[in-house]
Design a protein around this motif. Structure first.
Motif, PDB file in Angstrom:
ATOM      1  N   ASP A 199       0.863  -1.187   0.000  1.00 42.59           N
ATOM      2  CA  ASP A 199       0.000   0.000   0.000  1.00 42.59           C
ATOM      3  C   ASP A 199       0.901   1.239   0.000  1.00 42.59           C
ATOM      4  O   ASP A 199       1.682   1.425  -0.904  1.00 42.59           O
ATOM      5  CB  ASP A 199      -0.956  -0.026   1.196  1.00 42.59           C
ATOM      6  N   ASP A 200       0.835   2.073   1.051  1.00 47.37           N
ATOM      7  CA  ASP A 200       1.662   3.277   1.100  1.00 47.37           C
ATOM      8  C   ASP A 200       2.841   3.132   2.047  1.00 47.37           C
ATOM      9  O   ASP A 200       3.552   4.107   2.335  1.00 47.37           O
ATOM     10  CB  ASP A 200       0.811   4.483   1.549  1.00 47.37           C
ATOM     11  N   ASP A 201       3.072   1.916   2.541  1.00 45.74           N
ATOM     12  CA  ASP A 201       4.126   1.671   3.507  1.00 45.74           C
ATOM     13  C   ASP A 201       5.270   0.920   2.842  1.00 45.74           C
ATOM     14  O   ASP A 201       5.072   0.125   1.926  1.00 45.74           O
ATOM     15  CB  ASP A 201       3.569   0.845   4.680  1.00 45.74           C
ATOM     16  N   GLU A 202       6.500   1.187   3.298  1.00 44.77           N
ATOM     17  CA  GLU A 202       7.661   0.463   2.791  1.00 44.77           C
ATOM     18  C   GLU A 202       8.272  -0.363   3.903  1.00 44.77           C
ATOM     19  O   GLU A 202       8.339   0.072   5.053  1.00 44.77           O
ATOM     20  CB  GLU A 202       8.712   1.429   2.217  1.00 44.77           C
ATOM     21  N   GLN A 203       8.714  -1.567   3.550  1.00 44.44           N
ATOM     22  CA  GLN A 203       9.363  -2.466   4.485  1.00 44.44           C
ATOM     23  C   GLN A 203      10.653  -2.986   3.867  1.00 44.44           C
ATOM     24  O   GLN A 203      10.671  -3.376   2.696  1.00 44.44           O
ATOM     25  CB  GLN A 203       8.459  -3.659   4.805  1.00 44.44           C
ATOM     26  N   SER A 204      11.723  -2.958   4.650  1.00 43.90           N
ATOM     27  CA  SER A 204      12.997  -3.512   4.192  1.00 43.90           C
ATOM     28  C   SER A 204      13.191  -4.883   4.827  1.00 43.90           C
ATOM     29  O   SER A 204      13.155  -5.019   6.058  1.00 43.90           O
ATOM     30  CB  SER A 204      14.153  -2.583   4.552  1.00 43.90           C
ATOM     31  N   LEU A 205      13.391  -5.893   3.987  1.00 43.38           N
ATOM     32  CA  LEU A 205      13.511  -7.276   4.440  1.00 43.38           C
ATOM     33  C   LEU A 205      14.930  -7.772   4.217  1.00 43.38           C
ATOM     34  O   LEU A 205      15.499  -7.556   3.142  1.00 43.38           O
ATOM     35  CB  LEU A 205      12.548  -8.173   3.653  1.00 43.38           C
ATOM     36  N   PRO A 206      15.511  -8.452   5.177  1.00 45.37           N
ATOM     37  CA  PRO A 206      16.802  -9.108   4.930  1.00 45.37           C
ATOM     38  C   PRO A 206      16.671 -10.077   3.753  1.00 45.37           C
ATOM     39  O   PRO A 206      15.641 -10.730   3.582  1.00 45.37           O
ATOM     40  CB  PRO A 206      17.082  -9.845   6.239  1.00 45.37           C
ATOM     41  N   GLU A 207      17.727 -10.184   2.976  1.00 45.24           N
ATOM     42  CA  GLU A 207      17.689 -11.048   1.795  1.00 45.24           C
ATOM     43  C   GLU A 207      17.340 -12.479   2.168  1.00 45.24           C
ATOM     44  O   GLU A 207      16.614 -13.169   1.434  1.00 45.24           O
ATOM     45  CB  GLU A 207      19.044 -11.003   1.080  1.00 45.24           C
ATOM     46  N   GLY A 208      17.816 -12.946   3.320  1.00 47.66           N
ATOM     47  CA  GLY A 208      17.515 -14.300   3.754  1.00 47.66           C
ATOM     48  C   GLY A 208      16.033 -14.521   3.986  1.00 47.66           C
ATOM     49  O   GLY A 208      15.509 -15.606   3.727  1.00 47.66           O
ATOM     50  N   VAL A 209      15.341 -13.495   4.482  1.00 50.57           N
ATOM     51  CA  VAL A 209      13.892 -13.585   4.672  1.00 50.57           C
ATOM     52  C   VAL A 209      13.182 -13.492   3.333  1.00 50.57           C
ATOM     53  O   VAL A 209      12.249 -14.255   3.043  1.00 50.57           O
ATOM     54  CB  VAL A 209      13.403 -12.481   5.626  1.00 50.57           C
ATOM     55  N   ALA A 210      13.621 -12.563   2.480  1.00 46.47           N
ATOM     56  CA  ALA A 210      13.005 -12.404   1.161  1.00 46.47           C
ATOM     57  C   ALA A 210      13.111 -13.687   0.339  1.00 46.47           C
ATOM     58  O   ALA A 210      12.233 -13.989  -0.476  1.00 46.47           O
ATOM     59  CB  ALA A 210      13.658 -11.244   0.406  1.00 46.47           C
ATOM     60  N   ARG A 211      14.163 -14.457   0.587  1.00 48.00           N
ATOM     61  CA  ARG A 211      14.355 -15.711  -0.158  1.00 48.00           C
ATOM     62  C   ARG A 211      13.295 -16.738   0.205  1.00 48.00           C
ATOM     63  O   ARG A 211      12.984 -17.633  -0.583  1.00 48.00           O
ATOM     64  CB  ARG A 211      15.745 -16.274   0.108  1.00 48.00           C
ATOM     65  N   THR A 212      12.736 -16.651   1.413  1.00 44.01           N
ATOM     66  CA  THR A 212      11.750 -17.644   1.853  1.00 44.01           C
ATOM     67  C   THR A 212      10.315 -17.252   1.492  1.00 44.01           C
ATOM     68  O   THR A 212       9.396 -18.037   1.719  1.00 44.01           O
ATOM     69  CB  THR A 212      11.829 -17.838   3.375  1.00 44.01           C
ATOM     70  N   ILE A 213      10.118 -16.063   0.946  1.00 44.78           N
ATOM     71  CA  ILE A 213       8.781 -15.608   0.555  1.00 44.78           C
ATOM     72  C   ILE A 213       8.585 -15.940  -0.924  1.00 44.78           C
ATOM     73  O   ILE A 213       9.306 -15.429  -1.788  1.00 44.78           O
ATOM     74  CB  ILE A 213       8.631 -14.091   0.778  1.00 44.78           C
ATOM     75  N   ARG A 214       7.637 -16.813  -1.219  1.00 47.41           N
ATOM     76  CA  ARG A 214       7.377 -17.218  -2.604  1.00 47.41           C
ATOM     77  C   ARG A 214       6.277 -16.323  -3.176  1.00 47.41           C
ATOM     78  O   ARG A 214       5.253 -16.070  -2.530  1.00 47.41           O
ATOM     79  CB  ARG A 214       6.944 -18.676  -2.661  1.00 47.41           C
ATOM     80  N   VAL A 215       6.499 -15.832  -4.384  1.00 46.53           N
ATOM     81  CA  VAL A 215       5.572 -14.877  -4.991  1.00 46.53           C
ATOM     82  C   VAL A 215       5.240 -15.296  -6.416  1.00 46.53           C
ATOM     83  O   VAL A 215       5.930 -16.118  -7.028  1.00 46.53           O
ATOM     84  CB  VAL A 215       6.166 -13.451  -4.993  1.00 46.53           C
ATOM     85  N   ARG A 216       4.184 -14.704  -6.933  1.00 45.87           N
ATOM     86  CA  ARG A 216       3.810 -14.854  -8.340  1.00 45.87           C
ATOM     87  C   ARG A 216       3.614 -13.460  -8.913  1.00 45.87           C
ATOM     88  O   ARG A 216       3.364 -12.506  -8.164  1.00 45.87           O
ATOM     89  CB  ARG A 216       2.525 -15.671  -8.473  1.00 45.87           C
ATOM     90  N   PRO A 217       3.707 -13.291 -10.226  1.00 42.51           N
ATOM     91  CA  PRO A 217       3.493 -11.960 -10.803  1.00 42.51           C
ATOM     92  C   PRO A 217       2.095 -11.447 -10.494  1.00 42.51           C
ATOM     93  O   PRO A 217       1.131 -12.225 -10.479  1.00 42.51           O
ATOM     94  CB  PRO A 217       3.676 -12.193 -12.314  1.00 42.51           C
ATOM     95  N   ALA A 218       1.963 -10.173 -10.232  1.00 38.73           N
ATOM     96  CA  ALA A 218       0.647  -9.584  -9.978  1.00 38.73           C
ATOM     97  C   ALA A 218      -0.242  -9.809 -11.193  1.00 38.73           C
ATOM     98  O   ALA A 218       0.177  -9.624 -12.337  1.00 38.73           O
ATOM     99  CB  ALA A 218       0.779  -8.090  -9.690  1.00 38.73           C
ATOM    100  N   GLY A 219      -1.472 -10.256 -10.944  1.00 36.79           N
ATOM    101  CA  GLY A 219      -2.407 -10.512 -12.035  1.00 36.79           C
ATOM    102  C   GLY A 219      -2.394 -11.941 -12.530  1.00 36.79           C
ATOM    103  O   GLY A 219      -3.277 -12.338 -13.283  1.00 36.79           O
TER     104      GLY A 219
END
Length: 231
Positions: A199-219
């Protein structure tokens, strides 16, 4: 009858195969289950004697069709229990994994059916992990990607997160990052931080945490059997 430990090993081998393919090395299994190499070797031989895995010297271990079916049943129990604990017993998604680990070995098929009925046969658990169907058919290939693989400007939606680290889950909960959350990658720092906009907030994630978050392209359309993770 299989022991709880045998089922845990089959589930661990299944997860490792799902992530990296087969065969799976005994050292990888040892790290996954937190046991010594000799202990793993002994258990693998036991499972092989029961026809649940195939073991090839110097190459590794692979589930047989029977072993995969057992693993899928344990995974189904685990993820249904996580969903039930979260939706009907007010457990936080931070706490359900450990409870489900204990209970998954001890529920009857009738109890499993009733839990599934109460939940209206959910496709995923609270962490976004797909729940195998009652027919225990293998799950579809994982088409998601780690958040850490994306670049600034990418718009993605969270599909699932790792469920075994309570501190990590609490961190993501505070950051507002859950399955279904749309994210924009704002910056990928060379020193290992991934900044995202929610939304309007920003969050900085350690790369190790970002690696464990699985995502798909929006839409992108999401299928109910999207990948396998840390049960």
């Amino acid at each position: 009858m299989l022991s709880d430990a045998m089922e845990d090993y089959l589930k661990a081998i299944y997860r490792l195969q799902s992530e990296g393919g087969a065969p799976v090395s005994t050292s990888a299994i040892a790290e996954e289950v937190g046991k010594t190499a000799p202990t793993v070797t002994s258990m693998v031989q036991n499972l092989a004697d029961r026809g649940l895995v195939e073991r090839e010297k110097y190459k590794g271990v692979e589930l047989t069709p029977e072993g995969e079916t057992v693993a899928l049943e344990v995974v189904r129990h685990h993820r249904l229990l996580e969903a039930y604990l979260a939706e009907h017993l007010d457990y936080s998604w931070v706490d359900v994994h450990e409870e489900a680990d204990i209970l998954e070995h001890h529920i009857s098929e009738e109890f499993e059916r009733r839990v599934a009925d109460v939940l209206d046969d959910p496709a995923v658990d609270p962490h976004g992990d797909p729940i195998p169907g009652a027919d225990l058919r293998p799950l579809d290939r994982d088409e998601t990607t780690p958040l850490s693989d994306h670049e600034a400007g990418d718009h993605v939606v969270v599909s699932r997160v790792r469920d075994r680290d309570e501190a990590e889950l609490a961190y993501l909960d505070d950051a507002g990052i859950r399955p279904g959350t749309p994210l924009e990658v704002v910056d990928v720092a060379p020193f290992g931080m991934v900044t995202v906009r929610i939304d309007d907030d920003e969050q900085s994630l350690p790369e190790g945490v970002a690696r464990t978050i699985r995502v798909r392209p929006a839409g992108a359309d999401r299928t109910p059997t999207e990948g396998v993770t840390d049960a």
